[in-house]
Design an enzyme around this catalytic site. Structure first.
Site, PDB file in Angstrom:
ATOM      1  N   GLU A  20      27.492  35.287  41.037  1.00 41.38           N
ATOM      2  CA  GLU A  20      28.222  34.105  40.559  1.00 41.38           C
ATOM      3  C   GLU A  20      27.314  32.910  40.303  1.00 41.38           C
ATOM      4  O   GLU A  20      27.417  32.253  39.277  1.00 41.38           O
ATOM      5  CB  GLU A  20      29.331  33.723  41.542  1.00 41.38           C
ATOM      6  CG  GLU A  20      30.635  34.478  41.349  1.00 41.38           C
ATOM      7  CD  GLU A  20      30.612  35.871  41.930  1.00 41.38           C
ATOM      8  OE1 GLU A  20      29.646  36.205  42.643  1.00 41.38           O
ATOM      9  OE2 GLU A  20      31.539  36.658  41.661  1.00 41.38           O
ATOM     10  N   HIS A  40      40.382  35.296  50.250  1.00 37.97           N
ATOM     11  CA  HIS A  40      40.754  35.619  48.878  1.00 37.97           C
ATOM     12  C   HIS A  40      42.033  34.927  48.446  1.00 37.97           C
ATOM     13  O   HIS A  40      42.641  35.319  47.466  1.00 37.97           O
ATOM     14  CB  HIS A  40      40.961  37.130  48.719  1.00 37.97           C
ATOM     15  CG  HIS A  40      39.687  37.872  48.504  1.00 37.97           C
ATOM     16  ND1 HIS A  40      38.758  38.051  49.485  1.00 37.97           N
ATOM     17  CD2 HIS A  40      39.189  38.487  47.413  1.00 37.97           C
ATOM     18  CE1 HIS A  40      37.744  38.754  49.014  1.00 37.97           C
ATOM     19  NE2 HIS A  40      37.979  39.030  47.761  1.00 37.97           N
TER      20      HIS A  40
END
Lengths: 362, 431
Positions: free
Chosen positions: A85, A154
């Site tokens: 990322e 998450h």
């Protein structure tokens, strides 16, 4: 890091032109189709637009948002990246420095935490630090907010995290119209845009007008939408919570309370004007968000209303937000940790009824 | 290359001091990259390739043909530079050195503020690399970025004014010491966090490739230089980008300015294998090690690395062993570095070394070099005077440039965009 990728099997129309022939108002498309066609059209219109991220190409997107794009535009414009990322978000920013228009997909916004340095420091601040020499026309997009059963890391909403930072624009589509209009606006925008989608909305269908299906369709950034007009209480919401607020409004209507539901669409810039106009009409406000309560979007809206419309309020502002805890895993706890329709209904009733005795006493 | 892998060296690093710099051993390197990436398509994996790798045996062939990073030495009797080149290099290095000395002076006089990281001692790297670039080529730097900006052509006036926080600075006082941007010179900024600049530089290199191969701009052959230090080479973004740059064969050179110290952390105490150049071959790109105190050696290596990138053959990792003559920043008391070590490197001053080379090879006279120094002195006096006399940024500037599109400030209570409020440009609007 990533356990199960949910395969939603709705068919995605391969070409947008096929949809355009149905111009009747009854047309419905899913949010997934809306995002897919918006990406497709913008990539087709401008060769400088490209998509990069994990699994966007051969896998067709972890949530199939980019389905068909690799075949159409090739691997040089639909880039499968390694799981890096920080690396690929930074590469996107660097590519945007000289006029390319990257769309960076995070498989979920939770993973943007690994790249937040580039979103804030490299993207949001460069135009200012360079005194306007280097603008960064980039879109960071992906699913945001509470998912189901995936635990604390998450499952959270990043709207207020990014909305606090000057130089960023933060968009939160709810319906298919929002998704199309706002994503197209985001890609065309000269500034970095954080585009927060919602996994649980991808498969939902919404009616869309012929206008919204036109390839030139675009929504203004910074403008909220009044989804339902009302006169007794204003409910602000964004993303999935707009649906909840609309359902709450239906329930309230049965009890004689007319709720006005504002779909914020844009968290930054925030459409304070629309919110305040509405509150001045209804005199009551309920804010709804999925994120944590402290320093959240609701807090900002509340401040705006207190600053600009204090004298119009007939009741304390009610704030509905996620519980102030990391997301629990157990289904029963998880349900308690995110706002439910009943919470919104209760808050709206509190706001309305609390003022009644006072008014009667006066 | 006397860098040892011993983690706890008892004495200061010997570096390259035992190897005399010689003009008869120019550095060059070559390897065949075509074997490592059989597909010439733009960006690596196609479905076909994936299937192939899934079915075939592990990719041993990649390892077998991984480029060897050794610097090949070969004999030649030619001089490394012409007289003009020598003088240009000397002028750029003197500019870098004198500029930073002037910064220290101005900092202590209170003319500049915050963090100021000076480049003294490392000039051979900036000059050796950047002077080979074309104007269209990109440079991405770190917080120690003044001299990179100067080498790239940003004027002393613009950089000095920026440091003074004046409206005439290269970023109108909005960037500061660690954030030198110049679109005109393709200076893509100094990045103040460790490792942050590397992905941005890789993205700039990506844009060149995209322009050439997708937008069909035939002249898009820009090369990007990413400068960073030894401390950064332990950061994940370094590895992430080595991988992607090699994978996609991007036109970039990763330039490590290994000055042996990350503030007060010795490179040897921080890094399991201190030979940073070795990490290039691990990703399928050449890794080169060069004496960063010798501008001519740096230049030889840089030439090949830049040309390689421009030819479309992909990235190179170059480790320049160098040394900073001052503390990490002007706020650093610099108490951890051994005085003997500092002494040792002071004796290897890259400017003195170049001077000596110019004299020994009759490329310049004492007078000519003195004239250059005088010229730079004058330029810097002028820059300071210019910066000092320049106006502070006006109040209205506060709200400018937050967005390329000022509508980013949203809609005001009157229902119009805030940026349309006249108070907005006066700097008195509430936002």
């Amino acid at each position: 890091m990533w356990g199960v990728i949910k395969h939603k099997t709705q068919s995605i129309r391969p070409a947008f032109s096929a949809i355009r022939h149905f111009s009747s108002a009854a047309k419905e498309i899913t949010v997934r189709e809306a995002l897919n066609t918006a990406l497709d059209e913008e990539m087709s219109a401008d060769p400088k637009v490209f998509l990069m991220g994990e699994e966007v190409g051969e896998y067709q997107g972890a949530y199939k948002i980019s389905k068909g794009l690799l075949e159409k535009y090739g691997p040089e414009r639909v880039l499968d990246t390694p799981i890096t990322e920080a690396g690929f978000a930074g590469i996107g920013v660097g590519a945007a420095y000289y006029g390319l228009r990257p769309v960076v997909e995070f498989m979920t916004f939770n993973f943007s935490m690994q790249a937040i340095d580039h979103i804030i420091n490299s993207a949001a601040k460069s135009n200012y630090m360079s005194a306007g020499q280097i603008s960064v026309p980039i879109v960071f997009r992906g699913p945001n907010g509470a998912a189901a059963g995936v635990g604390a890391q998450h499952s959270q909403c990043y709207a207020s995290w990014y909305a606090t930072c000057p130089g960023l624009k933060v968009l939160t589509p709810y319906s298919s119209e929002d998704a199309r209009g706002l994503l197209k606006a985001a890609i065309r925008d000269p500034d970095p845009v954080v585009f927060l989608e919602n996994e649980l909305l991808y498969g939902e269908s919404f009616p869309v007008s012929a206008e919204a299906l036109d390839s030139s369709f675009c929504l203004p950034i910074g403008k909220a939408k009044i989804e339902r007009e009302g006169k007794d209480v204003t409910i602000t919401a964004y993303s999935k919570m707009v649906g909840y607020a609309l359902k709450a409004a239906e329930a309230l209507a049965k009890e004689g309370i007319s709720a006005e539901v504002i779909n914020l669409r844009s968290i930054r810039p925030l459409d304070r004007a629309t919110i305040n106009t509405s509150v001045r009409k209804t005199n009551r406000l309920v804010t709804v968000e999925e994120g944590f309560p402290q320093h959240g979007v609701g807090a900002e809206i509340c401040t705006s209303v207190i600053e600009e419309s204090f004298g119009y309020l007939d009741a304390p502002v009610e704030r509905i937000a996620g519980a102030d805890v990391p997301m629990p895993y157990a289904a029963n706890l998880e349900r308690m940790a995110v706002p439910q329709i009943e919470d919104i209904v209760r808050a709206a009733k509190r706001a309305c009824h609390r003022s009644v005795p006072l008014a009667a006493a006066a | 290359m006397s860098f040892t892998a011993t983690k706890f060296a008892p004495s200061p690093l010997p570096l390259n001091s035992t190897t005399p710099r010689s003009n008869d051993k120019p550095l060059s390197f070559s390897f065949d990259h075509s074997k490592t990436n059989p597909s010439s398509s733009f960006l690596g994996s196609t479905r076909k390739l994936l299937r192939f790798t899934a079915l075939a045996k592990p990719r041993a062939q990649t390892r077998a043909s991984t480029p060897v990073a050794d610097v090949l030495l070969h004999q030649t009797s030619n001089l490394l530079i012409t007289k003009e080149e020598g003088l240009e290099l000397y002028e750029d290095m003197i500019l870098g050195r004198f500029f930073e000395d002037k910064c220290a002076e101005m900092y202590y006089r209170g003319k500049m503020f915050g963090f100021v990281h000076l480049y003294n001692g490392q000039e051979a790297v900036s000059t050796g690399f950047i002077k080979l670039l074309k104007k269209e080529d990109y440079v991405v730097s770190t917080y120690r970025d003044h001299v990179h900006a100067l080498s790239k052509g940003v004027s002393s006036r613009a950089v000095m004014s920026e440091l003074f926080g004046k409206a005439t600075g290269c970023c109108r006082g909005q960037g500061g010491s660690m954030h030198m941007f110049s679109k005109e010179h393709n200076m893509l900024g100094g990045f103040a966090f460790i490792g942050e600049g590397i992905p941005v530089a890789t993205g700039a290199a990506f844009s060149s490739k995209y322009r050439r191969e997708v937008l069909n701009e035939a002249d898009a052959d820009q090369v990007t230089l990413a400068f960073f230090g030894d401390g950064t080479c332990n950061n994940g973004q370094f590895f992430e980008c080595l991988n992607m740059a090699a994978l996609w064969k991007l036109p970039i050179v990763f330039v490590v300015e290994n000055n042996l110290w990350a503030i007060g952390m010795s490179h040897l105490r921080a890094t399991s294998d201190p030979q940073i150049w070795k990490k290039g071959p691990a990703f399928g790109m050449p890794g080169i090690h060069v004496d960063g105190m010798d501008v001519l050696k740096v230049r030889e290596v840089a030439k090949e690395a830049i040309e390689r990138a421009r030819r479309g053959e992909g990235p190179t990792l170059v480790e320049c062993e160098t040394y900073r003559f001052r503390g990490h920043s002007l706020a650093d008391p610099d108490e951890l570095r051994d005085p003997a070590e500092k002494e040792h490197y002071a004796g290897r001053d890259p400017i003195t070394a170049l001077k000596q080379y110019l004299f020994e090879n009759n490329l310049a006279s004492e007078q000519e070099l003195k004239a250059i120094e005088k010229k730079i002195d004058e330029i810097l006096d002028d820059a300071v005077e210019f910066a000092d006399n320049s106006p502070l940024p006006p109040r209205s500037q506060l709200l400018e440039n937050v967005f390329a599109d000022p509508k980013g400030f949203g809609i005001g209570p009157d229902g119009r965009y805030r940026c349309e409020d006249p108070k907005f440009t006066e700097g008195t609007a509430q936002v």
